[in-house]
Scaffold this active site. Structure first.
Site, PDB file in Angstrom:
ATOM      1  CE  LYS A  40      -0.046  -0.454   4.984  1.00  7.64           C
ATOM      2  NZ  LYS A  40      -0.717  -1.043   6.138  1.00  7.64           N
ATOM      3  CE1 TYR A 250      13.021  31.516   2.341  1.00  2.55           C
ATOM      4  CE2 TYR A 250      13.176  29.146   2.008  1.00  2.55           C
ATOM      5  CZ  TYR A 250      12.790  30.406   1.563  1.00  2.55           C
ATOM      6  OH  TYR A 250      12.187  30.541   0.350  1.00  2.55           O
TER       7      TYR A 250
HETATM    8  C1  LIG Z   1       0.139  -1.897   6.732  1.00  2.00           C
HETATM    9  C2  LIG Z   1      -0.399  -3.203   7.154  1.00  2.00           C
HETATM   10  C3  LIG Z   1       0.461  -4.297   7.321  1.00  2.00           C
HETATM   11  C4  LIG Z   1       1.956  -4.183   7.268  1.00  2.00           C
HETATM   12  O1  LIG Z   1       2.420  -3.625   8.474  1.00  2.00           O
HETATM   13  P1  LIG Z   1       3.983  -3.378   8.788  1.00  2.00           P
HETATM   14  O2  LIG Z   1       3.985  -2.877  10.181  1.00  2.00           O
HETATM   15  O3  LIG Z   1       4.441  -2.356   7.804  1.00  2.00           O
HETATM   16  O4  LIG Z   1       4.673  -4.672   8.610  1.00  2.00           O
HETATM   17  C5  LIG Z   1      -0.122  -5.525   7.599  1.00  2.00           C
HETATM   18  N1  LIG Z   1      -1.464  -5.658   7.722  1.00  2.00           N
HETATM   19  C6  LIG Z   1      -2.308  -4.609   7.605  1.00  2.00           C
HETATM   20  C7  LIG Z   1      -3.771  -4.831   7.778  1.00  2.00           C
HETATM   21  C8  LIG Z   1      -1.803  -3.358   7.336  1.00  2.00           C
HETATM   22  O5  LIG Z   1      -2.643  -2.317   7.234  1.00  2.00           O
END
Ligand SMILES: *Cc1c(COP(=O)(O)O)cnc(C)c1O
Length: 347
Positions: A40, A250
């Protein structure tokens, strides 16, 4: 025809072998379970279209995105059946998209379960909330007829604090095991990256690492198995000599106490290199350590080249971005460090 777009002065160095090696390590640490992959947020900022083929070639067959649009962007990278959408079908169009493409929805509520069945149903995953109160049905809802109508591939839950020593982990694991007894499913999945290190009770049939694939170290003890995968790199646009007593950037937060040689690079907070790196970030080139001087601006950052006479305009320099150390230095989480990386990076 327009001329080809000029090359960017920003790029993300991406180590495919390290990504592959991290997935293989996490698959091994998952014991008898297979490791999937959370891809994702554009593969945690690395570029999902680059990440997915590497992981698929390594042996990964279960990819999780959050949004339907993220699945759509990957339809030509991997079999749609290997893609799952964590947010589930919010609308009838989402359900129709899943039916048409073969992407698997994660069902998070009774309303989503009904929506999926009304759209024609088929294989889906079910998210059970075991203590996070975010997404997922409650254990008490498992007996509902809307759930009984589902054809469940993976029975999923998600840990709130897998990177910590807390009783909540065992509580959630117990509720997930309870759910496994109550409802028919083909596979079960609980562990994210940190959860993999909690041991076999947490493994089920499928694990869902994200951050650790990309070089994050969510729990101490895992660092030996995981390698850095990405490093932001920027080109030096201009080099100048700064006389003693003048300031840089800045709000003039940095004053040269001696004559200095400095370089402005094409990287700023708009690219996810946030202002917390002001006077704190470090870069490397040709074996030299190059500290950030003064404030990080939107599109520019100035680094110290005084002790790096062989580094000049047009040269590429690499940020210190090993995630555990960069998180400690910046105060950002390892997740933020990756997902912030902006669209101006060549990927
Ligand atoms: C993002 C997510 C993961 C992965 O989590 P990490 O901490 O990055 O390993 C796994 N399961 C779900 C439902 C998630 O939303």
């Amino acid at each position: 025809m327009f001329p080809e777009f000029p090359a960017s002065a920003l790029r993300l160095a991406f180590d495919r072998d390290a990504l592959r090696s991290n997935w293989l390590a996490l698959d091994r640490l998952s014991g008898s379970a297979r490791a999937g992959a959370a891809v994702k947020a554009n593969g945690y900022g690395l570029g999902a279209r680059q990440v997915v083929p590497v992981l698929h070639a390594a042996g990964c067959h279960d990819f999780f995105v959050a949004h339907w649009g993220e699945a759509q962007d990957l339809l030509d990278c991997v079999s749609p059946a290997a893609l799952s959408v964590l947010h589930g079908p919010l609308t009838a169009q989402d359900a129709a998209f899943a039916r048409e493409t073969g992407v698997t929805p994660v069902i998070n509520s009774l309303a989503q379960a009904r929506r999926w069945t009304e759209a024609g149903g088929g294989r889906c995953h079910l998210m059970v909330d075991t203590g996070m109160n975010r997404l997922g049905i409650r254990l008490e809802e498992l007996g509902d007829e809307a759930i009984a109508a589902l054809d469940i591939d993976v029975l999923i839950s998600h840990l709130a604090s897998a990177e910590e020593e807390t009783d909540l982990n065992a509580v959630q694991c117990g509720r997930w095991q309870e759910a496994r007894k109550q409802i028919r499913h083909a596979r079960a999945s609980l562990a994210n990256s940190a959860g993999i290190a909690l041991g076999r009770d947490y493994h089920g049939d499928l694990t869902r690492p994200g951050i650790a694939l990309y070089g994050g170290v969510p729990r101490s003890g895992m660092e030996a198995d995981l390698q850095q995968v990405v490093r932001p790199e920027a080109a030096i646009l201009q080099v100048r000599e700064v006389p003693a007593g003048e300031t840089i950037g800045y709000n003039a937060t940095f004053t040269a106490t001696a004559p200095m040689r400095v370089g402005a690079i094409a990287l700023g907070y708009a690219d996810g290199y946030l202002r917390c790196w002001s006077d704190k970030g470090r870069f490397q080139a040709r074996g030299h350590d190059l500290p950030v001087l003064g404030r990080v601006s939107m599109d520019l950052t100035v680094v110290d080249l005084t002790h790096a006479p062989d580094v000049g305009e047009g040269d590429w320099i690499a940020a210190d971005y090993a995630l555990p150390a960069a998180a400690a230095a910046s105060g950002l989480s390892q997740y933020e460090l990756l997902t912030l990386l902006g669209r101006r990076f060549g990927r």
